[in-house]
Design a protein around this motif. Structure first.
Motif, mmCIF file in Angstrom:
data_model
loop_
_atom_site.group_PDB
_atom_site.id
_atom_site.type_symbol
_atom_site.label_atom_id
_atom_site.label_comp_id
_atom_site.label_asym_id
_atom_site.label_seq_id
_atom_site.Cartn_x
_atom_site.Cartn_y
_atom_site.Cartn_z
ATOM 1 N N HIS A 27 -3.339 6.349 0.387
ATOM 2 C CA HIS A 27 -2.004 6.452 -0.201
ATOM 3 C C HIS A 27 -2.028 6.310 -1.723
ATOM 4 N N PHE A 28 -3.201 6.500 -2.337
ATOM 5 C CA PHE A 28 -3.275 6.351 -3.790
ATOM 6 C C PHE A 28 -2.369 7.370 -4.468
ATOM 7 N N GLU A 29 -1.599 6.901 -5.430
ATOM 8 C CA GLU A 29 -0.659 7.759 -6.153
ATOM 9 C C GLU A 29 -1.008 7.749 -7.641
ATOM 10 N N GLU A 77 7.095 5.963 -4.948
ATOM 11 C CA GLU A 77 7.436 7.368 -4.730
ATOM 12 C C GLU A 77 7.545 7.682 -3.240
ATOM 13 N N ARG A 78 6.620 7.135 -2.456
ATOM 14 C CA ARG A 78 6.643 7.370 -1.008
ATOM 15 C C ARG A 78 7.866 6.699 -0.381
ATOM 16 N N SER A 100 6.139 11.885 -5.463
ATOM 17 C CA SER A 100 4.681 11.822 -5.355
ATOM 18 C C SER A 100 4.071 13.182 -5.710
ATOM 19 N N ALA A 125 1.389 6.147 -10.707
ATOM 20 C CA ALA A 125 2.433 5.629 -9.803
ATOM 21 C C ALA A 125 3.431 4.764 -10.550
ATOM 22 N N ASN A 143 0.804 -1.221 0.000
ATOM 23 C CA ASN A 143 0.000 0.000 0.000
ATOM 24 C C ASN A 143 0.841 1.278 0.000
ATOM 25 N N SER A 147 3.442 3.541 -1.962
ATOM 26 C CA SER A 147 3.923 3.715 -3.326
ATOM 27 C C SER A 147 5.449 3.779 -3.375
#
Length: 379
Positions: A306-308, A194-195, A269, A311, A190, A192
Motif C-alpha cells: 500500500h505504499f503511496e 488517499e486510500r 492515489s 503520500a 498501513n 494511506s
C-alpha cells in the motif's frame, strides 16, 4: 439474563482471540472446568475472575456485558477472507453497530437528524451519477473535493473514520434499514489517507448504485459492482474536464511526474490516476508495473503493498486547501458525531462516562476533552 450475555460474549471473544478454553483458563489463573461453566452460562463469575479473563483475552471487561447489536444491510470491503477474519469481522460489525446506535440516539435527543439528500438521484452510469451528486452537493464542476468528511455529512450520510483491527479491510457501507445510510472507513496506519478518501466515496457509490445489494446479508466483493463503485469514485474525485485540463498542463513532464502532479492536485492515489488513464483509453493494465519500474528508476522507491508516493501525512493536510488559515479541525474520527456528543454533554443530556463511551475514550481522556470544551465556551 446477565450471565447468558456474558457467556455469549466470552465465547465470541475467545474465538476471535484464537485461544481454546484451556489456554484462556491458564492465562486467567482458573481451572478449565471453571472457565467452561462461565462460558456456558452455568455460573456467575466474580468480578476479579472476569477481570483476569479480560486481561487474558486482551479486551475490556465491559465487552462481556454488552448486548450484541446486529447490522443486517451491510456491504463489507475486505480482501482474502479467512475464517479467522470472518470472526474478527463480526466483532467489528458489533462495534460499528454500537457507534451507529449511539449516533442515531444523539440525533434523536438533540432533535437534529441529517436529511439524506441523495436518495432520489438515479443513474446506472457511474460517471453520470458522480456528476449529479457533485451538483446536488454544490461542488463546482471541475473543483477538487477538498474535504470528504464535510461533503459526506452534507449528503446526509453518517461517517465513521476509525482504526479497525483488520489491516486489509478498507471500508463498509450500511443501508437505511439499519439506521443508515452510513459509511465506515478504516484508518489503520498501513492505509494511506488517499486510500481512505477513495474508500469513503467508493462506499457512497454502493449506497447509490447498488441499493438492492443491501439485502440482509454480509456481502463480499462483487467484481462488477466494485468496478462501478471505483469508476464513480474516480469521476467524483477527478471530474473528466478537470482531469484532462490538469493532464494537459503536465503532459510535457516525464510520465511518472505527470501522474504525481495530477495526484497532488486532486489528492488521490497514484493508482487512481492510472486507473483513469486506462478508463480514458490512454493506457492499458500494463501501466501499473510500468509505472512502478519507472518510479523505482527515477526515485528508488518500491511501490509494493500500500505504499503511496508523496503520500499525504494527515487528513488535515488533505482538507487544508479549502480552509482559512488557523482553522482548528475536529478529530477525524469524530466529525459530526463529535459535535453531537459535545452538545448533548453541555446540555446535560448525557454524562461524562456516556460521552467517553461514545467517543471511545477512557475517563481521563474524556475529562481533558471536556475541560477544553469549557475553556472555549466563553469565546
Amino acid at each position: 439474563m446477565v450471565k447468558q450475555v456474558v457467556a455469549k460474549n466470552l465465547f465470541r471473544l475467545r474465538k476471535i482471540s484464537g485461544l481454546n478454553q484451556h489456554e484462556v483458563a491458564d492465562k486467567a489463573g482458573i481451572s478449565r472446568p471453571a472457565y467452561s461453566a462461565i462460558e456456558k452460562g452455568k455460573s456467575d463469575p466474580r468480578s476479579d475472575t472476569l477481570h483476569r479473563i479480560a486481561i487474558a483475552l486482551n479486551v475490556s471487561i465491559r465487552d462481556f456485558f454488552i448486548e450484541m447489536p446486529e447490522l443486517k444491510s451491510v456491504r463489507f470491503r475486505m480482501s482474502k477472507v479467512t475464517e479467522q477474519k470472518r470472526k474478527i469481522r463480526e466483532q467489528e460489525i458489533i462495534r460499528i453497530a454500537r457507534w451507529l446506535n449511539n449516533y442515531n440516539y444523539l440525533e434523536e435527543i438533540l432533535d437534529d437528524k441529517l436529511e439524506y439528500k441523495l436518495s432520489a438521484l438515479k443513474s446506472k452510469d457511474p460517471e453520470s451519477l458522480a456528476k449529479k451528486v457533485r451538483k446536488e452537493l454544490g461542488i463546482e464542476e471541475n473543483q477538487p473535493v477538498y474535504d470528504v468528511i464535510e461533503v459526506i455529512n452534507r449528503a446526509g450520510i453518517k461517517l465513521y473514520f476509525s482504526e479497525l483491527t483488520l489491516d486489509d479491510f478498507f471500508g463498509l457501507s450500511i443501508g437505511e434499514k439499519d439506521g443508515g445510510p452510513a459509511i465506515c472507513v478504516n484508518t489503520a496506519p498501513n492505509i494511506s489517507i488517499e486510500r481512505q478518501i477513495f474508500t469513503a466515496i467508493h462506499e457512497m457509490a454502493h449506497l447509490l448504485l447498488h441499493k438492492e445489494s443491501f439485502n440482509g446479508e454480509l456481502v463480499d466483493d462483487d467484481k462488477d459492482e466494485e468496478r462501478e463503485a471505483n469508476i464513480f469514485a474516480s469521476y467524483f474525485l477527478m471530474p473528466r474536464a478537470g482531469f484532462n485540463k490538469e493532464l494537459e498542463k503536465y503532459r510535457d513532464l516525464h510520465p511518472v511526474d505527470m501522474v504525481l502532479s495530477v495526484k497532488r492536485i486532486f489528492k488521490v492515489s497514484y493508482r487512481t490516476v492510472l486507473m483513469r488513464l486506462i478508463d480514458e483509453g490512454m493506457a492499458d493494465s500494463t501501466v501499473y508495473p510500468k509505472f512502478a519500474m519507472a518510479y523505482k528508476r527515477l526515485y528508488g522507491g518500491n511501490l509494493k503493498g500500500h505504499f503511496e508516493p508523496e503520500a499525504l501525512a494527515a487528513y488535515n493536510e488533505y482538507a487544508a486547501d479549502n480552509e482559512p488559515e488557523g482553522t482548528v479541525r475536529a478529530e477525524m474520527s469524530g466529525n459530526r458525531l463529535y459535535s453531537l456528543v459535545r452538545r448533548a454533554f453541555e446540555k446535560e443530556q448525557i454524562s461524562l462516562s456516556r460521552a467517553a463511551e461514545i467517543l471511545e475514550k477512557n475517563h481521563d481522556e474524556m475529562r481533558e476533552l471536556a475541560l477544553t470544551w469549557r475553556e472555549k465556551s466563553w469565546l
